[in-house]
Structure formats: C-alpha cells, structure tokens
Design an enzyme around this catalytic site. Structure first.
Site, PDB file in Angstrom:
ATOM      1  CB  ALA A 236      11.081  -2.308   1.031  1.00 46.11           C
ATOM      2  CE  LYS A 237       6.114   3.167  -2.068  1.00 43.46           C
ATOM      3  NZ  LYS A 237       6.902   3.563  -3.241  1.00 43.46           N
TER       4      LYS A 237
END
Ligand code: GLU
Length: 547
Positions: A236-237
């Site tokens: 994720a980011k």
C-alpha cells in the site's frame, strides 16, 4: 456495444485472413478490422482515421524487427499496440512489451478469446495509463512488472489482476493555515495494491508531486518488497500533494489529523498499516496514531509503524532502511570480491535513509567520497566525516555551507568515480542521459524507483551490479513488521534481536535473488521482482476466486 476499430498491419495475406476469421467469431463485440500490408500504409491509415488499437506484425517489407514497434510507438505513444511475432521470435515480443507494447501474440498459437482479450486489454490499459494513472513512475512500475511477468510466463489472469491496484482512495482535504481565515484544500491518496497476503503495508509521502499514479507505483513496489522479504503483507502507499517544508508544525499536525480522518475507514492494524516515507517522520506517525486512537476510544499503537519508541515504536526502526542498504552492499561486495574496507562510496541524499546508509558505510570502513541534499552536493577525496555532516545538518537544516568538502552539483555527484553508488534521494535519478557516465561497480537503491527502464538496460550492458529498490531498501518495512508484531503481542525485542533478525531476512532475500539471477541469467531487478510476484501468485491461486 460500439464496434472496435482495429488496424491490422500484416503482410502475410493468409495470416491476415486468419485474423479476420478469428475476430468474426468473437462473441458480443464487433471488430471492424482494417488491414494494410506495409508499415508506411499503416502510418497512412492512422493519419486518415482514428483506430482503437493496432495489431502489428514486427516483420514487414518496409520495417523489420525491434524498430517496427519503436517507430509506431514514437509516432503515437498513446496508441494501444499488440505486436505479432513468429514462434521463433518471442524475444522480439518481450522486447516490445518492455518498450511499451501492451502485449504480444505468437502466430499459429492464437485463438479467438486470446485475440479479443489482448486487444481489449491493450485498449483498457492505454486509456487508464493516459487518464488518472498517467504518471512516469507508475509507467515504470507497470513496465517492470510486465517484463518480469513475460519472462516468468505469468498466468494471464493474474497478470491483469496485478497490473492495477485493488483499492484506491482519492480525497480532497481542507486544513486551516495558522492565519485562521485561510483554509487550503489539497489532494490526498491511499492505495492498496494487493489484499491477498494479509493487511496492506506502506508509507505515507508528503510531497508536492504526489498523485494517484505515483502512489499506485509505490504501492505496487511495496507488494513485491513485502513478498520478497516473506512478510505477511500486501503493498500500500499513501500521500498528500503538499510540500511539508512549507508548513508550520501546527499546520502539519492539522493536515495530518484531517488526512487520517479521510482515510480512516481504509486503515487499521488488521487492514492497512501506514509508516513514514518521504516528507513524513516519527512525529507524523504519532499524530496518525493519536487521531486513530481518539476515534476508537483507546490507544491503538499497532495502526502505524515508525512511531516514536515511547509510543510503541521499535528500537532500530529509524535506522533500519539505511542499515538494510548496507547489509546488502556487504553481500554484493562479497559476491563481487570487493573488500569494503578498501572501497569508496557516493551517497545521493541526506534524509533518513541516505544519512544512515552513509553512517553505516563509514562505520564499516568504506570511504564516503560524496553526499548531497536538496541544497548542494559535497565531495571530499579524503572521505567525508559523516558525523560532522550530520551535526551540521542538525544545526543548519541543510548541507549548504558544510565545510568538510567542496560543493558540487547533483549530476557531478552521481558521476564521481567510486565502487558503491547509493541513490537514496528521489525517483528518476539514473536515466538514459547519465547511466552511461556512471563510474561505479555497485548501485544500491535506497530510494524507490531511482532508475528508469532505459537506464536499467544501459547499466546491465555495462555490467554494473544493481541491488534493486525492493531489495535494497526493504530493511525499513522489515523492521516495521517487527514493530507491528511487537505491538500486537505487547512485547518488545532488544536492539540486538531486531538487527540480527533484520540481517537474517535481508541475507536470505539477497541470496535467493542472486541465485535466481545467476541461474536464470536475469538482472537482479527482474530476479527480485519474479521472487516477489511468484509468492503473491501462489497465494492468489491457493485462495481461489470469490465467488
Ligand atoms: N516507506 C517505506 C518503504 O518504502 C517503509 C514502509 C513501511 O515501513 O511500511 O519501504
């Protein structure tokens, strides 16, 4: 449904006829196929009328081999192109995909559904890549993935699934400036690439260039990184498109709390666990943890990693990325028979990753000839005193004016002769322009995405040993994993325990990647990507498809 116009550039009449037959058999979609037999006629058609996709034989009377795709792609980089190759020419197809084709088909092995799917896949990708995901960094991440997918013969269903993130959230968020009446609205993002492996994991970046494409690229790299390290996370980011250095501490806090509220349904200790990235730090993590905990009604330290130790952060997390970079450099030196104590290094950057990498290199006896930050580069043939540089930055905020060396430009810094180059500042630093001029033996990517596709090829041809980002900078997320484990168990490990576990995991991943790279004659990046992609693929196939 609107017919799909396909330009078929094929000089073999029998082959063209077969394509027409296959297209006619496709259920539910009408293909309007226009056939030409030469490259020149193909260009002519494109100038006259718009087409939805091109099927391009790469061997034509007036254009043969690799250049055929390149020429058409250069003519219109947004055009969805699927190339057609002879059975003995699959390398040409793979090359074209690396260069931006959306796929390739092998003559004699094409059926109706493959053909229809390849064309529709190319159209969909081109549309998305040219719209909200239009970003050089996401393009790079997708191209790297497509290359690895081709080389490992990845299942088509899985390839399509992994090419795009599973969940994305775009928010606009207002925050109050210190001047009470001034309210500014900025864009924020959180992207979860793969939810198959467990909760998702990845940092939050505050930088004015952050957008959906960049966040998605970074999320995808987190998936491969976590998988390569055998961590139980998907990638994720997140990020906010703002320059954090333009904010006061109070503004930064208000922005962070509001951003946290906007993404709160997406994060959680069992869902998605943020961490620091460029432009964020332990303090920002503390505010995220506090905002989340306020909503839950009790302290939830395990919702973020990279927190201050007193709030449940892990010993060694802050230095972990830099430490990990140096662990893999040691292994690379061993493999290349370079004695670290007789070697030299240049480190681009002086943020958390770069400054720690420089410090550990220095401690290991490597002479650090150059460092840099946004303000300047510094060079010293006799070796830079890293502790003195750190003390200078602590006092003056940047390296500008540091007396322990002469100032040089960023491009001069990257081209200094040295054994080990550590790009640990920004993406897109090693490019077609400078890759041929670098004078190092090892590149250890502390930053995410510092090397472009074209540069990668040049570095490989020149025999420079690249330790790719998803391996070199994975120490950060690995100790983030330790932090999360300690938090969820209400238990804490000693620094020695943390560092020796980190070393073990980094060593194992480095050795697996090296082995694959040697055995399959792949560059280290592709080998690392395949390691990462394979584990995710296996997990996806075992979980099966719902419903
Ligand atoms: N932002 C870091 C990275 O790119 C760390 C992520 C984490 O610790 O979750 O790997």
């Amino acid at each position: 449904m609107k017919p799909i116009t396909v330009l078929l550039v094929e000089d073999d009449a029998e082959q063209a006829r077969q394509f027409h037959n296959l297209f006619q058999k496709v259920r539910g979609v009408h293909f309007d196929v226009r056939t030409v037999a030469t490259f020149a006629d193909g260009l002519g058609q494109l100038k006259q009328a718009s087409v939805d996709a091109v099927l391009l034989d790469v061997r034509l009377p007036d254009s043969d081999g690799e250049t055929t795709f390149e020429r058409l792609h250069r003519h219109d980089p947004e055009l969805p192109i699927v190339v057609i190759v002879e059975p003995g020419d699959t390398m040409l197809g793979i090359r074209a995909v690396e260069d931006g084709a959306h796929g390739y088909l092998v003559k004699g092995r094409i059926n109706t559904s493959q053909l229809s799917r390849a064309v529709r896949f190319a159209m969909k990708n081109a549309r998305l890549q040219n719209a909200e995901w239009d970003s050089p960094m996401f393009h790079l991440a997708q191209q790297q993935f497509m290359k690895a997918a081709q080389l490992m013969g990845l299942d088509e269903n899985i390839r399509e699934r992994l090419l795009w993130p599973q969940r994305t959230l775009v928010v606009t968020l207002p925050f109050r400036r210190d001047e009470y009446n001034e309210v500014e609205t900025v864009f924020g993002y959180r992207v979860q690439h793969v939810l198959t492996m467990g909760p998702t994991k990845g940092g939050i970046r505050y930088h004015e260039d952050v957008d959906l494409g960049e966040t998605s690229a970074l999320a995808m790299w987190m998936t491969w990184k976590c998988s390569l390290m055998n961590l139980p996370f998907g990638g994720a980011k997140g990020g906010v498109a703002i320059d954090p250095t333009s904010l006061t501490r109070a503004e930064l806090q208000r922005l962070t709390r509001r951003y946290t509220m906007e993404i709160i349904d997406m994060i959680g200790p069992d869902r998605d666990i943020p961490a620091p990235d460029m432009g964020t730090n332990e303090q920002v993590m503390a505010w995220i943890m506090d905002t989340y905990s306020q909503q839950m009604g009790h302290a939830v330290p395990e919702v973020v990693t990279g927190k201050p130790v007193v709030l449940g952060g892990s010993l060694g997390r802050k230095e972990a990325t830099g430490r990990g970079v140096v662990y893999v450099i040691q292994h690379a030196c061993e493999h290349l028979k370079i004695d670290p104590r007789k070697s030299t290094a240049v480190v681009q950057g002086f943020g958390n990753v770069a400054s720690n990498a420089a410090k550990f290199l220095d401690e290991m006896g490597v002479k650090v000839l150059g460092i840099s930050d946004v303000s300047t580069g510094i060079r010293n043939e006799k070796g830079i005193d890293i502790a003195a540089a750190q003390a200078w930055v602590d006092q003056h905020k940047t390296l500008a004016g540091f007396p322990g060396g002469e100032p040089i430009s960023n491009s001069e810094l990257l081209q200094l002769p040295c054994d080990i180059l550590v790009p640990a500042a920004l993406q897109n630093q090693i490019t077609q322009e400078n890759a041929g001029k670098l004078q190092c033996k090892i590149i250890a990517e502390g930053a995410n995405g510092p090397t472009t596709l074209e540069a990668d090829e040049i570095l490989n041809d020149r025999g420079i040993f690249v330790i790719p980002d998803i391996l070199a900078n994975a120490g950060g997320v690995t100790v983030s994993y330790f932090e999360w484990v300690q938090d969820t168990q209400n238990f804490s490990w000693t620094l020695d325990e943390i560092n020796s576990r980190l070393l073990k995991i980094m060593t194992d991943s480095f050795m697996r990647t090296l082995k694959r790279s040697v055995e399959q004659k792949l560059d280290m990046r592709t080998a690392a990507l395949i390691e990462g992609i394979q584990r995710v693929t296996e997990a996806k196939l075992l979980r099966g498809l719902f419903p």
